[in-house]
Design an enzyme around this catalytic site. Sequence first.
Site, PDB file in Angstrom:
ATOM      1  N   THR A 164       0.786   7.838   9.433  1.00 28.88           N
ATOM      2  CA  THR A 164      -0.017   7.481   8.263  1.00 28.88           C
ATOM      3  C   THR A 164      -0.542   8.678   7.466  1.00 28.88           C
ATOM      4  OG1 THR A 164      -0.537   5.400   9.279  1.00 28.88           O
ATOM      5  CG2 THR A 164      -2.098   6.172   7.623  1.00 28.88           C
TER       6      THR A 164
ATOM      7  N   HIS B 211       4.703   9.856   6.133  1.00 26.88           N
ATOM      8  CA  HIS B 211       4.022  10.333   4.921  1.00 26.88           C
ATOM      9  C   HIS B 211       4.234  11.830   4.765  1.00 26.88           C
ATOM     10  CE1 HIS B 211       1.832   7.150   2.765  1.00 26.88           C
ATOM     11  NE2 HIS B 211       2.137   6.457   3.869  1.00 26.88           N
TER      12      HIS B 211
ATOM     13  N   ARG C 198       7.994  -7.738  11.188  1.00 25.38           N
ATOM     14  CA  ARG C 198       7.938  -6.332  11.583  1.00 25.38           C
ATOM     15  C   ARG C 198       6.460  -6.011  11.784  1.00 25.38           C
ATOM     16  NH1 ARG C 198       8.140  -2.089   6.932  1.00 25.38           N
ATOM     17  NH2 ARG C 198       6.168  -3.151   6.675  1.00 25.38           N
TER      18      ARG C 198
ATOM     19  N   ARG D 297       6.317  -1.594  -3.160  1.00 29.45           N
ATOM     20  CA  ARG D 297       5.079  -1.824  -2.402  1.00 29.45           C
ATOM     21  C   ARG D 297       4.264  -0.531  -2.309  1.00 29.45           C
ATOM     22  NH1 ARG D 297       2.144   0.029   1.855  1.00 29.45           N
ATOM     23  NH2 ARG D 297       3.973   0.244   3.185  1.00 29.45           N
ATOM     24  N   GLU D 298       4.614   0.359  -1.407  1.00 22.93           N
ATOM     25  CA  GLU D 298       3.827   1.598  -1.299  1.00 22.93           C
ATOM     26  C   GLU D 298       3.975   2.446  -2.562  1.00 22.93           C
ATOM     27  OE1 GLU D 298       2.729   3.445   2.154  1.00 22.93           O
ATOM     28  OE2 GLU D 298       1.799   4.968   0.879  1.00 22.93           O
TER      29      GLU D 298
ATOM     30  N   HIS E 209      -7.694   1.824   1.885  1.00 24.14           N
ATOM     31  CA  HIS E 209      -7.742   3.265   2.148  1.00 24.14           C
ATOM     32  C   HIS E 209      -9.093   3.833   1.688  1.00 24.14           C
ATOM     33  CE1 HIS E 209      -3.204   4.162   2.667  1.00 24.14           C
ATOM     34  NE2 HIS E 209      -3.363   2.860   2.745  1.00 24.14           N
TER      35      HIS E 209
ATOM     36  N   HIS F 228       7.637   4.950   9.481  1.00 22.42           N
ATOM     37  CA  HIS F 228       7.061   5.070   8.139  1.00 22.42           C
ATOM     38  C   HIS F 228       6.374   6.435   8.096  1.00 22.42           C
ATOM     39  CE1 HIS F 228       5.044   3.424   4.514  1.00 22.42           C
ATOM     40  NE2 HIS F 228       3.966   4.081   4.925  1.00 22.42           N
TER      41      HIS F 228
HETATM   42  N1  COA Z   1      -5.255  -6.305   9.865  1.00 28.42           N
HETATM   43  C1  COA Z   1      -6.157  -7.300   9.887  1.00 28.42           C
HETATM   44  N2  COA Z   1      -7.289  -7.282   9.179  1.00 28.42           N
HETATM   45  C2  COA Z   1      -7.504  -6.192   8.419  1.00 28.42           C
HETATM   46  C3  COA Z   1      -6.613  -5.114   8.356  1.00 28.42           C
HETATM   47  C4  COA Z   1      -5.440  -5.199   9.119  1.00 28.42           C
HETATM   48  N3  COA Z   1      -4.561  -4.213   9.097  1.00 28.42           N
HETATM   49  N4  COA Z   1      -7.103  -4.188   7.525  1.00 28.42           N
HETATM   50  C5  COA Z   1      -8.264  -4.652   7.072  1.00 28.42           C
HETATM   51  N5  COA Z   1      -8.514  -5.872   7.603  1.00 28.42           N
HETATM   52  C6  COA Z   1      -9.667  -6.733   7.384  1.00 28.42           C
HETATM   53  C7  COA Z   1     -10.929  -5.934   7.350  1.00 28.42           C
HETATM   54  O1  COA Z   1     -11.391  -5.683   8.660  1.00 28.42           O
HETATM   55  C8  COA Z   1     -11.836  -6.876   6.596  1.00 28.42           C
HETATM   56  O2  COA Z   1     -12.324  -7.864   7.467  1.00 28.42           O
HETATM   57  P1  COA Z   1     -13.831  -8.414   7.326  1.00 28.42           P
HETATM   58  O3  COA Z   1     -13.890  -9.032   5.962  1.00 28.42           O
HETATM   59  O4  COA Z   1     -13.931  -9.372   8.449  1.00 28.42           O
HETATM   60  O5  COA Z   1     -14.685  -7.194   7.446  1.00 28.42           O
HETATM   61  C9  COA Z   1     -10.889  -7.561   5.616  1.00 28.42           C
HETATM   62  O6  COA Z   1      -9.560  -7.316   6.099  1.00 28.42           O
HETATM   63  C10 COA Z   1     -11.009  -7.019   4.226  1.00 28.42           C
HETATM   64  O7  COA Z   1     -10.847  -5.617   4.287  1.00 28.42           O
HETATM   65  P2  COA Z   1     -10.018  -4.809   3.226  1.00 28.42           P
HETATM   66  O8  COA Z   1      -8.592  -5.172   3.228  1.00 28.42           O
HETATM   67  O9  COA Z   1     -10.342  -3.369   3.396  1.00 28.42           O
HETATM   68  O10 COA Z   1     -10.686  -5.430   1.908  1.00 28.42           O
HETATM   69  P3  COA Z   1     -10.810  -4.936   0.453  1.00 28.42           P
HETATM   70  O11 COA Z   1     -11.383  -6.021  -0.383  1.00 28.42           O
HETATM   71  O12 COA Z   1     -11.513  -3.629   0.396  1.00 28.42           O
HETATM   72  O13 COA Z   1      -9.272  -4.698  -0.013  1.00 28.42           O
HETATM   73  C11 COA Z   1      -6.995  -5.186  -0.537  1.00 28.42           C
HETATM   74  C12 COA Z   1      -8.371  -5.770  -0.201  1.00 28.42           C
HETATM   75  C13 COA Z   1      -5.991  -6.288  -0.640  1.00 28.42           C
HETATM   76  C14 COA Z   1      -7.066  -4.430  -1.866  1.00 28.42           C
HETATM   77  C15 COA Z   1      -6.609  -4.209   0.610  1.00 28.42           C
HETATM   78  O14 COA Z   1      -6.268  -4.934   1.763  1.00 28.42           O
HETATM   79  C16 COA Z   1      -5.534  -3.206   0.290  1.00 28.42           C
HETATM   80  O15 COA Z   1      -5.847  -2.103  -0.142  1.00 28.42           O
HETATM   81  N6  COA Z   1      -4.224  -3.535   0.505  1.00 28.42           N
HETATM   82  C17 COA Z   1      -3.130  -2.680   0.129  1.00 28.42           C
HETATM   83  C18 COA Z   1      -3.035  -1.435   0.958  1.00 28.42           C
HETATM   84  C19 COA Z   1      -2.173  -1.559   2.108  1.00 28.42           C
HETATM   85  O16 COA Z   1      -1.609  -2.581   2.356  1.00 28.42           O
HETATM   86  N7  COA Z   1      -2.035  -0.482   2.869  1.00 28.42           N
HETATM   87  C20 COA Z   1      -1.175  -0.517   4.000  1.00 28.42           C
HETATM   88  C21 COA Z   1      -0.923   0.720   4.652  1.00 28.42           C
HETATM   89  S1  COA Z   1      -0.125   1.888   3.582  1.00 28.42           S
HETATM   90 ZN    ZN Z   2       2.171   4.316   3.849  1.00 22.95          ZN
END
Ligand code: COA
Ligand code: ZN
Length: 392
Positions: A186, A215, A152, A32-33, A308, A213
């Site tokens: 983070t 970093h 979780r 995943r990460e 991110h 978690h």
């Molecule tokens: N919980 C709930 N909603 C969340 C959220 C969270 N933790 N993080 C973002 N959102 C919402 C945003 O507010 C946004 O809502 P809106 O459409 O109402 O404005 C929506 O999700 C889309 O945002 P985002 O995820 O940034 O969209 P994106 O199209 O830029 O990216 C992904 C989509 C799937 C690529 C992205 O979610 C991603 O990068 N995921 C993998 C990274 C990850 O999981 N990181 C975790 C921490 S290491």
């Molecule tokens: Zn992380």
Amino acid sequence: KRSLSHIHGNERSTEIAMLIGQKIEILDSTLREGEQTPGVSFSVDQKIAMAKRLDAFGVDFIELGHPAVAPDVYEAVETLNDLDLNAKKMAHGRASKSDINDAVAIGVGWMGFFFGTSPLSLKHKFNVTKSEALNRIETAVKYGKDKGLKLRFTAEDASRTDLDYLIQVGQLVQKAGVDRFSLADTVGCLTPTKMKELVSRIVCELDIPVHVHCHNDFGMATANALSALEAGAQCVDVAVNGLGERCGLPPLAEVVIALTNIYKVNGNWDLGMIPKLTELVNSFSKLDPNANQPIVGKNAFTHKAGLHVKAVAIEPKSYEAISPESLHRKRHFVIDKYTGKSALNNRLNHIGISVSPKELDTILIEIKSHPEKLNWEDKQLISLTKSMGIKS
Ligand code: COA
Ligand code: ZN
């Protein structure tokens, strides 16, 4: 006067005593990460090979991926979930109904979802008040529990969250039925002492097991993870070879070998598998071993996951504890299958291409259908949009 060797002896026995009788678990996040490492994309078959090895090695949890990222990630989570493993399988996602629905549709037993709880996250990522965030988190937890998932909950950016609010979040999710509460450092800004204080307090306030978690932006991920265990955390996230966004996570080898040798933990891990596991992941990631080095590594200021990139474009501190400018370095954004709408739109605008929301979706689908492409350069994006009939 006590001799130095006497002090060393004392310290060692204190460390050993610290973890006696404590349940310790390892969650591996390589699939995943680890795949959020700039320049890394694993095929489904490679993920299967790594999951089997990690399971044979003896990790407790395997994070399978965030299904919403791309079709091949979704397919990987589905396929991996069908494997017969001892480790608990966990899907990853946002605290949103759609990501929870993916986990339910795939039938995975565990889901880990996250929500940024720091003032930076509340303001710049979600534009919500503290109480609105609590509502969103509670709704998501109840929805996931209603669907029968083991959950979780991760407080993203917990290390920069006001402690009273963090405790409030922890107690709320516990009451709503969450099985585990995870604290994410983070941007890697905690020190082992601060981690110990934080985890000790959270463990005192909650009944459910606590995860961390960490970093590695300051090179303290392993030390912080061990410190969290000393303070009573039950589970720490690791990745093989320390893969992950920027400088990555604590390397599995460092955490497990320190636990075995310094703390004398008998974790039922097959330690002899570590060199092969390292080689296997290396052969798939093809990562320059210096790339994820803190501060000076090629990836130290490179952001990949759409979420991110979107946040950093608005407020760099969201995912950076150190400013690259202070080191005369530049930040970079990778465009690959992990990209999001906002990240892609920013890049296209930057190169003078403006697209409609519908066109953006079409381009995104195209990018996500090429998981083998590790970084779309500007000229490749220009020819892609041209081939789709989009004018710059
Ligand atoms: N919980 C709930 N909603 C969340 C959220 C969270 N933790 N993080 C973002 N959102 C919402 C945003 O507010 C946004 O809502 P809106 O459409 O109402 O404005 C929506 O999700 C889309 O945002 P985002 O995820 O940034 O969209 P994106 O199209 O830029 O990216 C992904 C989509 C799937 C690529 C992205 O979610 C991603 O990068 N995921 C993998 C990274 C990850 O999981 N990181 C975790 C921490 S290491
Ligand atoms: Zn992380």
